[in-house]
Design a protein around this motif. Structure first.
Motif, mmCIF file in Angstrom:
data_model
loop_
_atom_site.group_PDB
_atom_site.id
_atom_site.type_symbol
_atom_site.label_atom_id
_atom_site.label_comp_id
_atom_site.label_asym_id
_atom_site.label_seq_id
_atom_site.Cartn_x
_atom_site.Cartn_y
_atom_site.Cartn_z
ATOM 1 N N LYS A 202 5.689 -3.674 -3.585
ATOM 2 C CA LYS A 202 4.397 -3.696 -4.281
ATOM 3 C C LYS A 202 4.087 -5.103 -4.800
ATOM 4 C CE LYS A 202 1.830 -1.235 -7.878
ATOM 5 N NZ LYS A 202 1.900 -0.140 -8.888
ATOM 6 N N ILE A 203 5.100 -5.794 -5.332
ATOM 7 C CA ILE A 203 4.906 -7.161 -5.817
ATOM 8 C C ILE A 203 4.531 -8.092 -4.666
ATOM 9 C CG2 ILE A 203 6.117 -9.173 -6.759
ATOM 10 C CD1 ILE A 203 7.696 -7.210 -8.532
ATOM 11 N N LEU A 204 5.237 -7.978 -3.556
ATOM 12 C CA LEU A 204 4.951 -8.819 -2.392
ATOM 13 C C LEU A 204 3.521 -8.613 -1.912
ATOM 14 C CD1 LEU A 204 5.719 -10.672 -0.008
ATOM 15 C CD2 LEU A 204 6.546 -8.615 1.181
ATOM 16 N N LYS A 209 -2.235 -10.313 -1.217
ATOM 17 C CA LYS A 209 -3.669 -10.072 -1.430
ATOM 18 C C LYS A 209 -4.270 -11.191 -2.271
ATOM 19 C CE LYS A 209 -4.993 -6.076 0.419
ATOM 20 N NZ LYS A 209 -6.158 -5.948 1.334
ATOM 21 N N ALA A 210 -3.586 -11.570 -3.369
ATOM 22 C CA ALA A 210 -4.097 -12.600 -4.274
ATOM 23 C C ALA A 210 -4.206 -13.952 -3.584
ATOM 24 C CB ALA A 210 -3.205 -12.706 -5.503
ATOM 25 N N PHE A 216 -4.113 -5.079 5.272
ATOM 26 C CA PHE A 216 -3.132 -4.081 4.851
ATOM 27 C C PHE A 216 -3.561 -3.506 3.500
ATOM 28 C CE2 PHE A 216 -1.977 -8.041 2.959
ATOM 29 C CZ PHE A 216 -1.503 -7.733 1.705
ATOM 30 N N THR A 217 -2.950 -2.405 3.122
ATOM 31 C CA THR A 217 -3.211 -1.793 1.823
ATOM 32 C C THR A 217 -2.125 -2.228 0.846
ATOM 33 O OG1 THR A 217 -4.232 0.135 2.840
ATOM 34 C CG2 THR A 217 -3.470 0.384 0.569
ATOM 35 N N ALA A 218 -2.536 -2.753 -0.303
ATOM 36 C CA ALA A 218 -1.568 -3.209 -1.313
ATOM 37 C C ALA A 218 -1.058 -2.001 -2.085
ATOM 38 C CB ALA A 218 -2.218 -4.220 -2.250
ATOM 39 N N ALA A 229 0.698 -9.389 7.989
ATOM 40 C CA ALA A 229 0.252 -10.317 6.943
ATOM 41 C C ALA A 229 1.359 -11.280 6.564
ATOM 42 C CB ALA A 229 -0.211 -9.520 5.721
ATOM 43 N N VAL A 230 2.596 -10.803 6.541
ATOM 44 C CA VAL A 230 3.740 -11.671 6.235
ATOM 45 C C VAL A 230 3.881 -12.748 7.317
ATOM 46 C CG1 VAL A 230 6.270 -11.729 6.111
ATOM 47 C CG2 VAL A 230 4.996 -9.972 4.845
#
Length: 440
Positions: A202-204, A209-210, A216-218, A229-230
């Motif tokens: 969740k933190i990643l 997103k930020a 992807f869905t955060a 995304a990574v």
């Protein structure tokens, strides 16, 4: 006849002319004893109680603050003193001698005020950036640091003391590969890949997103969209695009950080402590004596007085666990450690200051912090020295009333909080503007 080498002095005279003291015989050149200082509360006979002890224990075993309890202790002392003065007849007694009670009002008066009373305590504090934490090199770094693990590689860049590092910016480089800062409350502790879930995922995802990555869905699930995304993130960092994130690929902290000290240099192996850092906003810290612990909790407001006399508002955001500080730690006694009797329990307290500009250019400075423990708005209050101890217990105000015998009437009152030499009062007929007697 008085001998020429003696001096007579007479004690104070009560209303009506009766002396209350005795003649004192002194040799020439000697001084009369200093009168006792006036206390805050008067007794029924117009006298004053004895001095107030510094403090008393609370019912729950903790010591109460001397500032808040001294007046309460005085209450009990003066009640006892008043009993011995009941024969004066001031509060309903009858000594059968009407001439002894002078029909005059009090020598000094004050008006009952409607105001706000705030019980507070001023303590010493310091401006700074809070407690520093250490950034450790992560052993077992994988693809992001050139592979191989075990801290392999060479430091090629480190920041300088005083630098501010924000989300996505480089904390240090190994083999010219950046290690960015991400915001969160737990460090990365495992290799994250598709199929994983948890708070670290969740933190990643929240950080990706930020930083502007999408698709992807955060949430708390690492899926194929997260892996894509990574890969985009790794490409921007010039890393191998594995779609997986290892513990050494980023440093996680709870926000932007300010570098306090750099402990490693380019050319060294990335092992052990690399640097220490703090928050970027200045805070006020207080080592609060344990006797004042009832003053603070998270959210308590405070006024901070800066060295130039200006003030800013602070708010308690953290209250730590009590610890004992020995006098010997200062080095004054030269001992290795103090006994329990030499230790003073303190409570670490941190306050945030929203108005950072109000702190001026002070980076580190001593300040005064006024903590507010209780506030009562729109209450009736009088000076503390307007209180009169009643025969049999309780308190009254000497209300000026020309129609009453002797020009005053003693009206019983209930007491509230004490603050700034004032006391909250309530009672029948006590209203804003009521004129009461006070001790001169």
């Amino acid at each position: 006849m008085t001998a020429p080498d003696e001096t007579h002095e007479r004690g104070p005279v009560r209303p009506g002319g009766d002396p209350t003291g005795t003649l004192e015989v002194r040799a020439p050149g000697t001084l009369a004893a200093e009168p006792e200082p006036e206390t805050a509360v008067r007794t029924a006979g117009g006298g004053h109680g004895p001095a107030v002890p510094a403090e008393e224990p609370r019912a729950d075993g903790r010591r109460r603050r001397p500032v808040r309890t001294s007046l309460i202790v005085l209450v009990a002392i003066v009640v006892a003193a008043a009993a011995g003065l009941a024969a004066s007849g001031v509060l309903g007694g009858d000594d059968g001698d009407g001439a002894a009670q002078a029909p005059t009002g009090p020598a000094a008066t004050a008006k009952v005020k409607r105001t706000t009373l705030t019980d507070a305590e001023t303590v010493a504090g310091n401006i700074g950036y809070g407690e520093a934490s250490t950034v450790q090199a992560v052993t077992g770094a994988g693809s992001g640091q050139g592979g191989g693990g075990g801290g392999a590689g060479i430091l090629t860049w480190v920041p300088e003391a005083g630098d501010t590092i924000e989300r996505g910016e480089n904390v240090y480089s190994v083999n010219q590969l950046k290690t960015p800062l991400l915001y969160g409350n737990i460090p990365f502790y495992r290799t994250m890949r598709a199929g994983d879930s948890g708070s670290d995922v969740k933190i990643l995802e929240a950080n990706l997103k930020a930083l502007g990555y999408d698709g992807f869905t955060a949430d708390s699930t690492y899926n194929a969209a997260t892996a894509a995304a990574v890969q985009d993130w790794q490409d921007d960092l010039n890393r191998e695009q594995t779609g997986e994130v290892e513990p050494g690929d980023a440093v996680v902290a709870d926000g932007a950080r300010k570098v306090a000290k750099v402990q490693a240099a380019p050319g060294a192996a990335p092992s052990g402590p690399l640097l220490s850092w703090t928050a970027t906003e200045r805070v006020v810290t207080v080592e609060l004596e344990a006797q004042y612990e009832d003053l603070v909790e998270v959210g308590t407001k405070a006024e901070v007085v800066l060295p130039d006399g200006s003030t800013v508002e602070g708010k308690v955001t953290d209250v730590g666990a009590p610890s004992n500080v020995s006098d010997d730690q200062s080095g004054e006694d030269g001992g290795a450690g103090g006994s329990e009797g030499d230790q003073e329990a303190t409570l670490p307290v941190e306050l945030t200051v929203k108005d950072q500009k109000g702190l001026g250019d002070y980076q580190a400075a001593s300040v005064d912090v006024t903590l507010e423990s209780e506030s009562r708005e729109n209450v009736l209050a009088v000076p503390v020295n307007a209180l009169v101890a009643r025969d049999g217990g309780g308190y009254a105000l000497e209300v000026v009333k020309p129609s009453a015998p002797h020009g005053v009437e003693y009206v019983p009152v209930e007491l509230g909080i004490f603050a700034d030499s004032m006391v909250e009062v309530s009672g029948a007929g006590i209203t804003e503007g009521t004129v009461v007697g006070v001790a001169k």
